[in-house]
Design a protein around this motif. Structure first.
Motif, PDB file in Angstrom:
ATOM      1  N   PRO A  58      -9.011 -24.672  64.298  1.00 37.59           N
ATOM      2  CA  PRO A  58      -9.826 -25.559  64.642  1.00 37.59           C
ATOM      3  C   PRO A  58     -11.712 -25.452  64.056  1.00 37.59           C
ATOM      4  O   PRO A  58     -12.429 -25.729  63.852  1.00 37.59           O
ATOM      5  CB  PRO A  58      -9.881 -26.425  65.505  1.00 37.59           C
ATOM      6  N   GLU A  59     -11.860 -23.837  64.893  1.00 32.02           N
ATOM      7  CA  GLU A  59     -13.454 -23.809  64.959  1.00 32.02           C
ATOM      8  C   GLU A  59     -14.113 -22.760  63.850  1.00 32.02           C
ATOM      9  O   GLU A  59     -14.695 -23.186  63.136  1.00 32.02           O
ATOM     10  CB  GLU A  59     -13.363 -22.749  65.701  1.00 32.02           C
ATOM     11  N   THR A  60     -12.730 -21.987  63.163  1.00 29.48           N
ATOM     12  CA  THR A  60     -12.433 -21.995  61.570  1.00 29.48           C
ATOM     13  C   THR A  60     -13.343 -23.215  60.799  1.00 29.48           C
ATOM     14  O   THR A  60     -14.765 -22.761  59.620  1.00 29.48           O
ATOM     15  CB  THR A  60     -11.549 -21.091  61.077  1.00 29.48           C
ATOM     16  N   LEU A  61     -12.345 -24.222  60.055  1.00 32.80           N
ATOM     17  CA  LEU A  61     -12.722 -24.741  60.002  1.00 32.80           C
ATOM     18  C   LEU A  61     -13.701 -25.585  59.807  1.00 32.80           C
ATOM     19  O   LEU A  61     -14.267 -25.865  59.057  1.00 32.80           O
ATOM     20  CB  LEU A  61     -11.279 -26.005  60.067  1.00 32.80           C
ATOM     21  N   ALA A  62     -14.049 -26.307  61.534  1.00 34.47           N
ATOM     22  CA  ALA A  62     -15.627 -26.285  61.289  1.00 34.47           C
ATOM     23  C   ALA A  62     -16.735 -25.680  60.768  1.00 34.47           C
ATOM     24  O   ALA A  62     -17.905 -26.095  60.662  1.00 34.47           O
ATOM     25  CB  ALA A  62     -15.833 -26.955  63.258  1.00 34.47           C
ATOM     26  N   TRP A  63     -16.743 -24.781  61.042  1.00 40.48           N
ATOM     27  CA  TRP A  63     -17.299 -23.336  60.696  1.00 40.48           C
ATOM     28  C   TRP A  63     -17.455 -23.893  58.766  1.00 40.48           C
ATOM     29  O   TRP A  63     -18.867 -23.735  58.381  1.00 40.48           O
ATOM     30  CB  TRP A  63     -17.268 -22.037  61.172  1.00 40.48           C
ATOM     31  N   PHE A  64     -16.287 -23.569  58.119  1.00 43.92           N
ATOM     32  CA  PHE A  64     -17.211 -23.672  57.313  1.00 43.92           C
ATOM     33  C   PHE A  64     -17.520 -24.823  56.687  1.00 43.92           C
ATOM     34  O   PHE A  64     -18.362 -25.518  56.036  1.00 43.92           O
ATOM     35  CB  PHE A  64     -15.234 -23.649  56.188  1.00 43.92           C
ATOM     36  N   GLN A  65     -16.786 -26.113  57.180  1.00 45.82           N
ATOM     37  CA  GLN A  65     -16.946 -27.677  56.686  1.00 45.82           C
ATOM     38  C   GLN A  65     -18.772 -27.920  56.968  1.00 45.82           C
ATOM     39  O   GLN A  65     -19.104 -28.320  56.262  1.00 45.82           O
ATOM     40  CB  GLN A  65     -16.349 -28.324  58.014  1.00 45.82           C
ATOM     41  N   SER A  66     -19.404 -27.082  58.257  1.00 42.79           N
ATOM     42  CA  SER A  66     -20.840 -27.359  58.599  1.00 42.79           C
ATOM     43  C   SER A  66     -21.542 -26.222  57.424  1.00 42.79           C
ATOM     44  O   SER A  66     -22.862 -26.556  57.255  1.00 42.79           O
ATOM     45  CB  SER A  66     -21.174 -26.572  59.871  1.00 42.79           C
ATOM     46  N   GLN A  67     -21.115 -25.871  56.473  1.00 43.21           N
ATOM     47  CA  GLN A  67     -21.748 -25.110  54.819  1.00 43.21           C
ATOM     48  C   GLN A  67     -22.060 -26.169  54.446  1.00 43.21           C
ATOM     49  O   GLN A  67     -22.638 -26.058  53.478  1.00 43.21           O
ATOM     50  CB  GLN A  67     -21.014 -24.133  55.177  1.00 43.21           C
ATOM     51  N   GLY A  68     -21.397 -27.186  54.303  1.00 45.57           N
ATOM     52  CA  GLY A  68     -21.894 -28.090  53.286  1.00 45.57           C
ATOM     53  C   GLY A  68     -20.625 -28.784  52.122  1.00 45.57           C
ATOM     54  O   GLY A  68     -19.367 -28.424  53.095  1.00 45.57           O
ATOM     55  N   GLU A  69     -20.977 -29.717  51.625  1.00 38.26           N
ATOM     56  CA  GLU A  69     -19.468 -30.184  51.129  1.00 38.26           C
ATOM     57  C   GLU A  69     -19.145 -29.480  50.698  1.00 38.26           C
ATOM     58  O   GLU A  69     -17.240 -29.735  49.825  1.00 38.26           O
ATOM     59  CB  GLU A  69     -20.399 -31.696  50.646  1.00 38.26           C
ATOM     60  N   ASP A  70     -19.063 -28.608  50.158  1.00 41.71           N
ATOM     61  CA  ASP A  70     -18.584 -27.562  49.125  1.00 41.71           C
ATOM     62  C   ASP A  70     -17.346 -26.449  49.857  1.00 41.71           C
ATOM     63  O   ASP A  70     -16.956 -25.933  49.096  1.00 41.71           O
ATOM     64  CB  ASP A  70     -19.344 -26.604  47.807  1.00 41.71           C
ATOM     65  N   TYR A  71     -17.594 -26.750  51.224  1.00 44.19           N
ATOM     66  CA  TYR A  71     -16.256 -26.022  52.606  1.00 44.19           C
ATOM     67  C   TYR A  71     -15.254 -24.953  51.521  1.00 44.19           C
ATOM     68  O   TYR A  71     -15.231 -24.370  52.495  1.00 44.19           O
ATOM     69  CB  TYR A  71     -16.482 -26.236  53.363  1.00 44.19           C
ATOM     70  N   GLU A  72     -14.846 -26.248  50.521  1.00 48.89           N
ATOM     71  CA  GLU A  72     -12.893 -25.640  50.743  1.00 48.89           C
ATOM     72  C   GLU A  72     -12.740 -25.343  49.402  1.00 48.89           C
ATOM     73  O   GLU A  72     -12.917 -23.175  49.479  1.00 48.89           O
ATOM     74  CB  GLU A  72     -12.562 -26.705  50.058  1.00 48.89           C
ATOM     75  N   LYS A  73     -14.499 -24.279  48.231  1.00 44.58           N
ATOM     76  CA  LYS A  73     -14.577 -23.673  47.466  1.00 44.58           C
ATOM     77  C   LYS A  73     -14.819 -22.304  48.253  1.00 44.58           C
ATOM     78  O   LYS A  73     -14.684 -21.204  47.577  1.00 44.58           O
ATOM     79  CB  LYS A  73     -15.809 -23.742  47.261  1.00 44.58           C
ATOM     80  N   ARG A  74     -16.094 -22.447  49.203  1.00 41.81           N
ATOM     81  CA  ARG A  74     -16.427 -21.090  50.355  1.00 41.81           C
ATOM     82  C   ARG A  74     -15.441 -20.951  50.517  1.00 41.81           C
ATOM     83  O   ARG A  74     -15.663 -19.280  50.579  1.00 41.81           O
ATOM     84  CB  ARG A  74     -17.407 -21.383  51.485  1.00 41.81           C
ATOM     85  N   MET A  75     -14.428 -21.694  51.361  1.00 43.39           N
ATOM     86  CA  MET A  75     -12.855 -20.995  51.484  1.00 43.39           C
ATOM     87  C   MET A  75     -12.272 -19.719  50.612  1.00 43.39           C
ATOM     88  O   MET A  75     -11.135 -18.934  51.295  1.00 43.39           O
ATOM     89  CB  MET A  75     -12.314 -21.912  52.431  1.00 43.39           C
ATOM     90  N   ALA A  76     -11.993 -20.743  49.215  1.00 43.82           N
ATOM     91  CA  ALA A  76     -11.152 -19.704  48.511  1.00 43.82           C
ATOM     92  C   ALA A  76     -12.103 -18.833  48.240  1.00 43.82           C
ATOM     93  O   ALA A  76     -11.281 -17.458  47.859  1.00 43.82           O
ATOM     94  CB  ALA A  76     -11.576 -20.773  47.561  1.00 43.82           C
ATOM     95  N   ALA A  77     -13.199 -18.595  48.021  1.00 40.75           N
ATOM     96  CA  ALA A  77     -14.511 -17.700  48.001  1.00 40.75           C
ATOM     97  C   ALA A  77     -13.917 -16.667  49.023  1.00 40.75           C
ATOM     98  O   ALA A  77     -13.977 -14.965  48.005  1.00 40.75           O
ATOM     99  CB  ALA A  77     -15.379 -17.889  47.790  1.00 40.75           C
ATOM    100  N   ALA A  78     -13.885 -16.702  49.470  1.00 42.24           N
ATOM    101  CA  ALA A  78     -14.186 -15.925  51.256  1.00 42.24           C
ATOM    102  C   ALA A  78     -13.176 -15.379  51.124  1.00 42.24           C
ATOM    103  O   ALA A  78     -12.340 -14.311  51.104  1.00 42.24           O
ATOM    104  CB  ALA A  78     -14.322 -16.783  52.048  1.00 42.24           C
ATOM    105  N   LEU A  79     -11.520 -16.013  50.732  1.00 40.77           N
ATOM    106  CA  LEU A  79     -10.064 -15.609  50.949  1.00 40.77           C
ATOM    107  C   LEU A  79     -10.250 -14.760  49.652  1.00 40.77           C
ATOM    108  O   LEU A  79      -9.635 -13.531  49.484  1.00 40.77           O
ATOM    109  CB  LEU A  79      -9.540 -16.605  50.702  1.00 40.77           C
TER     110      LEU A  79
END
Length: 91
Positions: A58-79
């Motif tokens: 949950p903390e990892t998801l919360a961090w990405f969500q705190s980065q902005g609305e495009d957090y799913e794209k940021r997660m995909a880029a990190a992977l």
């Protein structure tokens, strides 16, 4: 080899290029796009993303969500960055 070729510094006057109008751009060295060109060309469709279920803390998801609305794209880029970094070591 000249100095500019070695340090990859462009000598192009980009301000002048940017100020040119469409009419001022010299396209005389570009061959025409003929039916033959299009008959030999191939159309490529970009690969679509996949939707998958991944369990994360949950903390990892919360961090990405705190980065902005495009957090799913940021997660995909990190992977993608992680996978590319590890593939380089395997080649």
């Amino acid at each position: 080899m000249n100095e500019n070729a070695m340090n990859n510094t462009s000598r192009t006057n980009w301000e002048k290029v940017d100020s040119l109008t469409e009419e001022e751009v010299d396209t005389s060295d570009i061959p025409p796009l003929t039916e033959e060109f299009f008959s030999k060309s191939r159309w490529w469709k970009p690969v679509a993303s996949l939707n998958v279920l991944v369990q994360i803390e949950p903390e990892t998801l919360a961090w990405f969500q705190s980065q902005g609305e495009d957090y799913e794209k940021r997660m995909a880029a990190a992977l993608r960055i992680y996978a590319e970094a590890h593939q380089m070591g395997q080649k």
